[in-house]
Design a protein around this motif. Structure first.
Motif, PDB file in Angstrom:
ATOM      1  N   ARG A   1       0.863  -1.183   0.000  1.00 36.67           N
ATOM      2  CA  ARG A   1       0.000   0.000   0.000  1.00 36.67           C
ATOM      3  C   ARG A   1       0.893   1.225   0.000  1.00 36.67           C
ATOM      4  O   ARG A   1       1.942   1.213   0.654  1.00 36.67           O
ATOM      5  N   TYR A   2       0.521   2.245  -0.703  1.00 34.44           N
ATOM      6  CA  TYR A   2       1.314   3.472  -0.862  1.00 34.44           C
ATOM      7  C   TYR A   2       2.659   3.186  -1.547  1.00 34.44           C
ATOM      8  O   TYR A   2       3.563   3.999  -1.517  1.00 34.44           O
TER       9      TYR A   2
ATOM     10  N   PHE B   1       5.832  10.088   2.438  1.00 35.63           N
ATOM     11  CA  PHE B   1       4.816   9.648   3.392  1.00 35.63           C
ATOM     12  C   PHE B   1       5.347   9.760   4.812  1.00 35.63           C
ATOM     13  O   PHE B   1       6.548   9.694   5.057  1.00 35.63           O
TER      14      PHE B   1
ATOM     15  N   HIS C   1       0.329  -0.627   7.773  1.00 36.09           N
ATOM     16  CA  HIS C   1      -0.153   0.552   7.066  1.00 36.09           C
ATOM     17  C   HIS C   1      -1.272   1.191   7.871  1.00 36.09           C
ATOM     18  O   HIS C   1      -2.017   0.497   8.562  1.00 36.09           O
TER      19      HIS C   1
ATOM     20  N   ASN D   1      -4.436   4.422   8.020  1.00 29.49           N
ATOM     21  CA  ASN D   1      -5.279   5.359   7.294  1.00 29.49           C
ATOM     22  C   ASN D   1      -4.995   6.738   7.878  1.00 29.49           C
ATOM     23  O   ASN D   1      -5.350   7.013   9.021  1.00 29.49           O
ATOM     24  N   PRO D   2      -4.337   7.633   7.127  1.00 22.93           N
ATOM     25  CA  PRO D   2      -3.926   8.923   7.700  1.00 22.93           C
ATOM     26  C   PRO D   2      -5.079   9.790   8.192  1.00 22.93           C
ATOM     27  O   PRO D   2      -4.905  10.603   9.091  1.00 22.93           O
TER      28      PRO D   2
ATOM     29  N   HIS E   1       0.925   7.376   7.691  1.00 21.17           N
ATOM     30  CA  HIS E   1       0.648   6.421   6.629  1.00 21.17           C
ATOM     31  C   HIS E   1       1.187   5.041   6.985  1.00 21.17           C
ATOM     32  O   HIS E   1       0.639   4.031   6.557  1.00 21.17           O
TER      33      HIS E   1
END
Length: 160
Positions: free
Chosen positions: A7-8, A40, A70, A72-73, A81
């Motif tokens: 993710r990201y 991030f 990971h 969720n900001p 992040h």
């Protein structure tokens, strides 16, 4: 650590270069760039222990970190992040120099009820049962019993 979710642009369990952006009492914040060049926010939270993060990390330095999970900001207080863990901490360096089973000197740092905190080296501490004639500042001999690489904790046995 098993490589998992991506993710990201970061795979869970993989190691990346990160720049230290901020150091607080029990947490270190990092800036990490993915392969696309996007930056991030990541953090390492210290659980238990008396490690002085200001002696271990310096703002602006590059550090290798492993992605733990990971985030969720929009749902985290700091807009994180990623949660990360540094690849090398003082306990890792201490265990590299002193193998499990070796006898080492420790200094009694303080007491917490029936437990005492021993300082094995700078920023390396462990908890053991309190001895009868223990006093702060006294140097004692210990045998390293175990090392948990996931929690980065050292277990020792006091020799008397």
């Amino acid at each position: 650590m098993e490589h998992g979710i991506v993710r990201y642009g970061f795979a869970q369990g993989s190691v990346y270069q990160a720049t230290v952006s901020k150091i607080e009492n029990d947490r270190v914040f990092f800036k990490i760039k993915n392969p696309l060049g996007e930056t991030f926010q990541a953090a390492y939270f210290v659980s238990g222990g008396k490690m002085n993060l200001h002696k271990v990390f310096k703002k602006g330095n590059l550090t290798e970190v492993a992605v733990v999970s990971h985030c969720n900001p929009s749902k985290t207080h700091y807009g994180l992040h990623l949660l990360v863990s540094p690849k090398v901490l003082p306990t890792d360096e201490y265990i590299d120099a002193h193998a499990v089973g070796s006898i080492v000197k420790a200094t009694i740092e303080s007491f917490q009820g029936s437990l005492m905190i021993l300082r094995l080296a700078d920023n390396v501490f462990c908890l053991v049962k309190r001895c009868k004639r223990a006093k702060t500042g006294k140097e004692i001999a210990c045998k390293i019993e175990r090392y948990n690489s996931n929690k980065r904790t050292i277990s020792v046995k006091v020799l008397q």
